[in-house]
Scaffold this active site. Structure first.
Site, PDB file in Angstrom:
ATOM      1  N   ILE A  56       0.831  -1.208   0.000  1.00  0.00           N
ATOM      2  CA  ILE A  56       0.000   0.000   0.000  1.00  0.00           C
ATOM      3  C   ILE A  56       0.870   1.265   0.000  1.00  0.00           C
ATOM      4  O   ILE A  56       1.661   1.494   0.919  1.00  0.00           O
ATOM      5  CB  ILE A  56      -0.984   0.011   1.203  1.00  0.00           C
ATOM      6  CG1 ILE A  56      -1.776  -1.303   1.248  1.00  0.00           C
ATOM      7  CG2 ILE A  56      -1.899   1.243   1.143  1.00  0.00           C
ATOM      8  CD1 ILE A  56      -2.524  -1.662  -0.029  1.00  0.00           C
ATOM      9  N   GLU A 107      -1.461  -1.268 -10.219  1.00  0.00           N
ATOM     10  CA  GLU A 107      -2.840  -1.013 -10.690  1.00  0.00           C
ATOM     11  C   GLU A 107      -3.231  -1.982 -11.816  1.00  0.00           C
ATOM     12  O   GLU A 107      -3.933  -1.610 -12.764  1.00  0.00           O
ATOM     13  CB  GLU A 107      -3.017   0.451 -11.107  1.00  0.00           C
ATOM     14  CG  GLU A 107      -2.892   1.354  -9.886  1.00  0.00           C
ATOM     15  CD  GLU A 107      -3.467   2.733 -10.070  1.00  0.00           C
ATOM     16  OE1 GLU A 107      -4.430   2.893 -10.829  1.00  0.00           O
ATOM     17  OE2 GLU A 107      -2.958   3.648  -9.414  1.00  0.00           O
TER      18      GLU A 107
HETATM   19  C1  FAD Z   1       5.293  -0.184  -5.626  1.00  0.00           C
HETATM   20  C2  FAD Z   1       3.898  -0.745  -5.537  1.00  0.00           C
HETATM   21  C3  FAD Z   1       2.854   0.074  -5.112  1.00  0.00           C
HETATM   22  C4  FAD Z   1       1.563  -0.442  -4.997  1.00  0.00           C
HETATM   23  N1  FAD Z   1       0.566   0.353  -4.476  1.00  0.00           N
HETATM   24  C5  FAD Z   1      -0.648  -0.205  -4.216  1.00  0.00           C
HETATM   25  C6  FAD Z   1      -1.643   0.552  -3.517  1.00  0.00           C
HETATM   26  O1  FAD Z   1      -1.438   1.724  -3.168  1.00  0.00           O
HETATM   27  N2  FAD Z   1      -2.822  -0.066  -3.222  1.00  0.00           N
HETATM   28  C7  FAD Z   1      -3.095  -1.351  -3.584  1.00  0.00           C
HETATM   29  O2  FAD Z   1      -4.186  -1.843  -3.283  1.00  0.00           O
HETATM   30  N3  FAD Z   1      -2.164  -2.097  -4.251  1.00  0.00           N
HETATM   31  C8  FAD Z   1      -0.952  -1.552  -4.557  1.00  0.00           C
HETATM   32  N4  FAD Z   1       0.010  -2.306  -5.205  1.00  0.00           N
HETATM   33  C9  FAD Z   1      -0.287  -3.700  -5.542  1.00  0.00           C
HETATM   34  C10 FAD Z   1      -0.391  -3.972  -7.052  1.00  0.00           C
HETATM   35  O3  FAD Z   1      -1.570  -3.419  -7.561  1.00  0.00           O
HETATM   36  C11 FAD Z   1      -0.281  -5.496  -7.231  1.00  0.00           C
HETATM   37  O4  FAD Z   1       1.072  -5.835  -6.968  1.00  0.00           O
HETATM   38  C12 FAD Z   1      -0.667  -5.948  -8.620  1.00  0.00           C
HETATM   39  O5  FAD Z   1      -2.051  -5.781  -8.819  1.00  0.00           O
HETATM   40  C13 FAD Z   1      -0.294  -7.427  -8.877  1.00  0.00           C
HETATM   41  O6  FAD Z   1      -0.687  -8.258  -7.828  1.00  0.00           O
HETATM   42  P1  FAD Z   1       0.367  -9.294  -7.197  1.00  0.00           P
HETATM   43  O7  FAD Z   1       1.583  -8.521  -6.903  1.00  0.00           O
HETATM   44  O8  FAD Z   1      -0.279 -10.018  -6.091  1.00  0.00           O
HETATM   45  O9  FAD Z   1       0.701 -10.315  -8.370  1.00  0.00           O
HETATM   46  P2  FAD Z   1      -0.130 -11.629  -8.767  1.00  0.00           P
HETATM   47  O10 FAD Z   1      -1.563 -11.300  -8.902  1.00  0.00           O
HETATM   48  O11 FAD Z   1       0.251 -12.741  -7.843  1.00  0.00           O
HETATM   49  O12 FAD Z   1       0.461 -11.939 -10.199  1.00  0.00           O
HETATM   50  C14 FAD Z   1       1.674 -12.645 -10.433  1.00  0.00           C
HETATM   51  C15 FAD Z   1       1.811 -12.877 -11.950  1.00  0.00           C
HETATM   52  O13 FAD Z   1       0.712 -13.696 -12.417  1.00  0.00           O
HETATM   53  C16 FAD Z   1       0.050 -13.024 -13.470  1.00  0.00           C
HETATM   54  N5  FAD Z   1      -1.384 -13.327 -13.435  1.00  0.00           N
HETATM   55  C17 FAD Z   1      -2.232 -13.318 -12.373  1.00  0.00           C
HETATM   56  N6  FAD Z   1      -3.478 -13.609 -12.753  1.00  0.00           N
HETATM   57  C18 FAD Z   1      -3.434 -13.825 -14.097  1.00  0.00           C
HETATM   58  C19 FAD Z   1      -4.394 -14.179 -15.082  1.00  0.00           C
HETATM   59  N7  FAD Z   1      -5.689 -14.347 -14.785  1.00  0.00           N
HETATM   60  N8  FAD Z   1      -3.981 -14.315 -16.374  1.00  0.00           N
HETATM   61  C20 FAD Z   1      -2.679 -14.153 -16.701  1.00  0.00           C
HETATM   62  N9  FAD Z   1      -1.724 -13.819 -15.808  1.00  0.00           N
HETATM   63  C21 FAD Z   1      -2.086 -13.657 -14.526  1.00  0.00           C
HETATM   64  C22 FAD Z   1       0.305 -11.553 -13.223  1.00  0.00           C
HETATM   65  O14 FAD Z   1       0.115 -10.796 -14.398  1.00  0.00           O
HETATM   66  C23 FAD Z   1       1.748 -11.576 -12.755  1.00  0.00           C
HETATM   67  O15 FAD Z   1       2.599 -11.649 -13.857  1.00  0.00           O
HETATM   68  C24 FAD Z   1       1.305  -1.789  -5.371  1.00  0.00           C
HETATM   69  C25 FAD Z   1       2.355  -2.609  -5.810  1.00  0.00           C
HETATM   70  C26 FAD Z   1       3.642  -2.105  -5.886  1.00  0.00           C
HETATM   71  C27 FAD Z   1       4.749  -3.018  -6.325  1.00  0.00           C
END
Ligand code: FAD
Length: 379
Positions: free
Chosen positions: A157, A363
């Site tokens: 976050i 996002e």
């Molecule tokens: C610096 C930073 C700031 C952030 N700020 C915020 C914030 O302020 N608020 C907030 O709520 N979140 C925030 N996030 C979270 C961010 O939105 C998530 O990291 C992002 O949505 C990906 O989720 P995950 O990291 O759990 O990856 P995962 O969902 O575990 O994904 C891992 C991999 O699997 C792939 N994948 C997953 N599902 C599918 C599918 N159905 N089809 C194909 N490929 C798939 C993804 O594309 C990725 O390559 C932030 C993240 C970072 C790194």
């Protein structure tokens, strides 16, 4: 199609460039090294009106539209992607959610403070086990009379620790029910609500990223945004606009990396000639410039449609997908053009390269953008 920048866009771009040269450039390496989120600079940007760009003037904001918003984020991100990311999260996510879904009392209470950066905003959707699959979240709120008791954790976050207020989306119904989640606005200092671990990141290091922890955190029902059960649908709408801001962030990083590489290619000589005179380098610059132009067109198209109140679900995902991938490609080529110097911290290329990568993840990853786009074109 009118592509000329408006007077306001030009004014904002000049203001951001001036501010960045004086207050960001001299310190940004230091913040990057130490992972310090420069709160004072953030507040100064608030005084310039950049923390409530889309907030109407009656709530203390700048009252601009998405074209000015894209320009502001892109110009800031040309200088430092971290500050650009923080600005995007503050404006589009926390402030944007309250602006779109808060009642009059909530708007009066929070927007003037957020729009001036007197308060910093955070927005919590992601959890440790549910990122792309955010609808499967496990942080839960259970009703107890007029109150709701929240337990669980959010992670990644932006402004999780420094934020004075957070909008969090939590489960209030069955797992798997898109109407089983609700958005709450929660102030720092509420018992049972705290920040957890701060992430040690590859890039965007001056933008603070932490966990949010809820342990029997009691919040009054007046802190619900909209109605019970609307949280996930609201979050998806917030992200439609938010993706335009990440496209702008990507665009700015790509432009910054390109400008640095272009200048270097004309200064650096090998074989008694500037390296820009070699077709291998000149063609890289041509590809970079062309892709940036295309990313810019997609981004401003989405911004223009959003200004006109149109559905931008597909267009904002296209802009975010393309601009973020371009940002990574351009930053990669910039490092290549700088050669060995691009691999050192004495030159800006390596920071653009590290910062750009977040744009294909935050996002909604590139894969998730393709899901959104393909659903829109296949329906
Ligand atoms: C610096 C930073 C700031 C952030 N700020 C915020 C914030 O302020 N608020 C907030 O709520 N979140 C925030 N996030 C979270 C961010 O939105 C998530 O990291 C992002 O949505 C990906 O989720 P995950 O990291 O759990 O990856 P995962 O969902 O575990 O994904 C891992 C991999 O699997 C792939 N994948 C997953 N599902 C599918 C599918 N159905 N089809 C194909 N490929 C798939 C993804 O594309 C990725 O390559 C932030 C993240 C970072 C790194």
């Amino acid at each position: 199609m009118e592509l000329k920048a408006t007077e306001n866009q030009r004014m904002i771009a000049d203001m951001v460039r001036d501010f960045g040269a004086k207050h960001i450039k001299p310190k940004m390496r230091e913040w990057d090294e130490s992972q310090e989120f420069p709160v004072e600079v953030f507040k100064q940007l608030g005084e310039l009106g950049l923390m409530g760009v889309l907030v109407p003037t009656e709530y203390g904001g700048s009252g601009f539209g998405y074209l000015e918003y894209v320009t502001a984020i892109a110009e800031l991100s040309k200088i430092d992607g971290s500050i650009g990311l923080s600005m995007a999260a503050h404006n589009s996510l926390c402030t944007g959610h309250i602006l779109q879904f808060g009642n009059e009392e909530q708007k009066q209470k929070y927007l003037p403070k957020l729009a001036t950066a007197e308060w910093i905003g955070a927005w919590g959707l992601t959890e440790p086990n549910t990122g792309s699959d955010a609808g499967n979240m496990r942080t839960v709120a259970v009703q107890d009379g007029e109150y709701w008791v929240i337990n669980g954790a959010k992670n990644f976050i932006t402004h999780g620790k420094t934020g004075n207020v957070a909008v969090v989306i939590v489960r209030t119904g069955e797992v798997g029910d898109s109407h089983g989640m609700t958005a709450f606005v929660i102030e720092k200092g509420t018992p049972g609500f705290s920040a957890g671990r701060k992430e040690d990141k590859l890039g965007m290091r001056a933008s603070e990223t932490t966990e949010l922890i809820f342990q029997d955190c009691r919040v009054h029902q007046s802190q619900i945004l909209g109605n019970v059960g609307e949280g996930f649908i609201q979050a998806m709408k917030v992200l439609d606009g938010g993706r335009i801001s990440i496209a702008a962030l990507s665009l700015g990083i790509a432009q910054g990396a390109f400008e640095a590489a272009l200048a270097y290619s004309q200064e650096r000589s090998q074989f008694n000639k500037p390296i820009s005179s070699f077709q291998g380098i000149a063609f890289k610059l041509a590809d970079m410039a062309t892709e940036i132009e295309a990313a810019s067109l997609l981004t401003y198209q989405a911004a223009d449609m959003k200004n006109r109140g149109l559905n931008v679900n597909k267009e904002s995902a296209m802009a975010k997908l393309y601009a973020s991938e371009v940002s990574v490609r351009v930053a990669n080529e910039a490092v290549q053009i700088f050669g060995g110097y691009g691999f050192t911290k004495d030159y800006p290329a390596e920071k653009y390269y590290r910062d750009a990568k977040l744009c294909t993840i935050g996002e909604g990853t590139s894969e998730i953008q393709k899901l959104v786009i393909s659903r829109a074109i296949l329906k």
